[in-house]
Design a protein around this motif. Structure first.
Motif, PDB file in Angstrom:
ATOM      1  N   GLY A  17       0.874  -1.256  -0.068  1.00  0.00           N
ATOM      2  CA  GLY A  17      -0.006  -0.056  -0.098  1.00  0.00           C
ATOM      3  C   GLY A  17       0.816   1.138   0.076  1.00  0.00           C
ATOM      4  O   GLY A  17       0.352   2.320   0.168  1.00  0.00           O
ATOM      5  N   PHE A 159       3.323   5.860   3.214  1.00  0.00           N
ATOM      6  CA  PHE A 159       2.016   5.261   3.207  1.00  0.00           C
ATOM      7  C   PHE A 159       0.788   6.251   3.858  1.00  0.00           C
ATOM      8  O   PHE A 159       1.510   7.469   4.148  1.00  0.00           O
ATOM      9  CB  PHE A 159       1.972   4.123   4.098  1.00  0.00           C
ATOM     10  N   LYS A 160      -0.440   5.957   3.371  1.00  0.00           N
ATOM     11  CA  LYS A 160      -1.515   6.583   4.111  1.00  0.00           C
ATOM     12  C   LYS A 160      -1.927   6.028   5.395  1.00  0.00           C
ATOM     13  O   LYS A 160      -1.653   4.981   5.634  1.00  0.00           O
ATOM     14  CB  LYS A 160      -2.585   6.471   3.071  1.00  0.00           C
ATOM     15  N   GLU A 162      -4.276   5.586   6.502  1.00  0.00           N
ATOM     16  CA  GLU A 162      -5.797   4.643   6.657  1.00  0.00           C
ATOM     17  C   GLU A 162      -5.124   3.210   6.370  1.00  0.00           C
ATOM     18  O   GLU A 162      -5.742   2.426   6.598  1.00  0.00           O
ATOM     19  CB  GLU A 162      -6.830   4.994   5.994  1.00  0.00           C
ATOM     20  N   ASP A 163      -4.002   2.991   5.707  1.00  0.00           N
ATOM     21  CA  ASP A 163      -3.202   1.649   5.492  1.00  0.00           C
ATOM     22  C   ASP A 163      -2.442   1.166   6.746  1.00  0.00           C
ATOM     23  O   ASP A 163      -1.790   0.224   6.306  1.00  0.00           O
ATOM     24  CB  ASP A 163      -2.531   2.059   4.403  1.00  0.00           C
TER      25      ASP A 163
END
Length: 181
Positions: A17, A159-160, A162-163
């Protein structure tokens, strides 16, 4: 809980991700400049690093994938294409067992420092010790000397929020602690 305790508990291995944001050499060097303050017996500094940036990644992956059996190459190409960059950590091996153990402990401590420093910058890291780290053909690609060990491939990428993977339950240290009597 201190901010350090919080970071240690919240850090996660980011395995996929990743965003498309480039992991810059300057960032990796900056993180390493602090990570190398890991404890190491006799200040032997038994590590060295190989950085594979985005612009070299595809060519590196093709060389790496060629070391796998034909039937696994597409799978491995997909696997290695996910991170934005790689940092390969190499340890100078010592023929003396005590020094080898000390060196390995130092390199592992340095990697943990790197992971925590990267986490602080929202740079995801997963430390991989897959079988290819032992493959002589991979050692040849990376110019690994006979007296060196690949301790791991660090897969890097931003990364984000939410990941971020959910935390996994840990056994309490109390359950693993014996008091000498």
């Amino acid at each position: 809980m201190t901010s350090l305790e919080k970071m240690i508990r919240e850090r996660r291995s980011i395995k996929s991700g990743y965003t498309t944001e480039e992991v810059k050499e300057e960032t990796v060097v900056h993180l390493l400049e602090s990570a190398i303050f890991a404890p190491n017996h006799g200040l032997r500094e038994p590590w060295r690093f190989i950085f594979v940036p985005a612009e070299k990644k595809d060519a590196f992956i093709e060389k790496l994938v060629s070391t796998f059996p034909k039937e696994k190459q597409d799978n491995r190409r997909h696997y290695f294409s996910q991170p934005a960059a790689f940092l390969i950590v190499v340890m100078k091996e010592d023929p003396r067992q005590k020094q080898w153990d000390e060196n390995f402990g130092a390199v592992c401590s340095m990697i943990q420092n790197f992971q925590l420093l990267a986490w602080e910058q929202r740079l995801g890291v997963v430390w991989k010790t897959n079988p290819h780290i032992y493959e002589p053909k991979v050692h040849e690609i990376l110019n690994i000397d006979k007296d060196e060990k690949v301790v791991g491939f660090l897969h890097l990428g931003y990364f984000k929020e939410e990941d971020i993977p959910a935390p996994k339950k840990r056994t309490s240290a109390k359950e693993k602690l014996t008091i000498y009597s």
